[in-house]
Design an enzyme around this catalytic site. Sequence first.
Site, short mmCIF file in Angstrom:
data_model
loop_
_atom_site.label_atom_id
_atom_site.label_comp_id
_atom_site.label_asym_id
_atom_site.label_seq_id
_atom_site.Cartn_x
_atom_site.Cartn_y
_atom_site.Cartn_z
N ASP A 110 22.04 27.61 59.29
CA ASP A 110 21.64 28.35 58.09
C ASP A 110 21.59 27.36 56.95
O ASP A 110 22.29 27.47 55.94
CB ASP A 110 22.58 29.52 57.81
N ASN A 132 20.19 31.37 62.34
CA ASN A 132 19.25 32.48 62.42
C ASN A 132 18.36 32.57 61.18
O ASN A 132 17.17 32.91 61.27
CB ASN A 132 19.97 33.81 62.65
N HIS A 175 30.66 38.86 61.18
CA HIS A 175 29.80 39.01 62.36
C HIS A 175 30.60 39.14 63.65
O HIS A 175 30.12 39.75 64.62
CB HIS A 175 28.84 37.81 62.47
N HIS A 194 27.86 30.67 60.72
CA HIS A 194 27.41 32.07 60.81
C HIS A 194 28.30 33.01 60.02
O HIS A 194 27.82 33.69 59.12
CB HIS A 194 27.27 32.51 62.26
N ASP A 195 29.58 33.10 60.35
CA ASP A 195 30.48 33.85 59.49
C ASP A 195 30.82 32.98 58.28
O ASP A 195 31.21 31.82 58.44
CB ASP A 195 31.76 34.24 60.24
#
Length: 335
Positions: A87, A125, A228, A254-255
């Site tokens: 990300d 993502n 998540h 991600h988290d």
Amino acid sequence: MKLTMNKMGCHFRSLCFLSLFWLCFCFLCGSAELQRLEHPIKDDGSLSFLVVGDWGRKGAYNQSHVSHQMGRIGEKLSIDFVVSTGDNFYDDGLRSINDPAFEESFTKIYSSTSLQKQWYSVLGNHDYRGNVEAQLSPILRKIDSRWLCLRSFVVNAEIAELFFVDTTPFVDKYFLRPKHHQYDWRGVLPRKKYLSNLVKDLDSALRNSAAKWKFVVGHHAIKSVGHHGETKELVEQLLPILEANNVDLYINGHDHCLEHISSSTSQIQFLTSGGGSKAWKGDFNTLNQRVRFYYDGQGFMSVQLKGIDASVAFYDINGRLLHNLNLSKGLYSAQ
């Protein structure tokens, strides 16, 4: 005028050559073993690096403040490189190789002297919502030579090998329930074949590794108590390979938090470094998790290696040490 046109022609041919080379490279890598890169260690045999994830917001949400502390800690530890857990550019990746977000979120933000080292990055993502080929393009290295982003690859740093894994294609919901988002799946489809090759190549690379330390880096968490949570597809398809090949650390983003979770079935330590900018989700779930540390805020992580000893540290936005994990082959401890 003639000289200018000649220069423009040479520049155009160079870009065409780079683009053609990259397309050929990507085609060959679709069915080949993971690309291997070499990174030297220090003269004393040690290695140190920083890890940051979920950062690319043009300095907003305290990204610039995190960067400043990274620079300070990076200088103190004399880091060799930086790892990005994905990300890299919000909200929807890069639009093209000319997208100003590349410089506005990367070059101009991570400007400290100690951060002028190689960056090894995986896709997240949000990166897949943009032009993936642009973010993977070697042409970006002409803008900032630090940048290196590939789908999946191995960095051999002698004392350790880092295995970078493209985790986004594993996640079913991005294909089955994309909502209003559009994902750039070029190079991934047919998905089943892509994942089959990736799992096989990762298993082979891990089995053949003779490094003292084996670290796997991906964007999505295998174990997490954050917003998540765990990624069931990785638990099913990736975790067995990591356990079978004695991986020491699985590092993810991600988290948008910092966390350390230990395994109940293997030596693997699960480390989340996703606090590069926007954080404070306010979610926390400890059910059936061996949580050693959790911080729902912004920050980053460092890793130091020398011989059989390793030290992992988490820092907040002020550079304050939050948690320390000391590892030694055969003996793991956390403080």
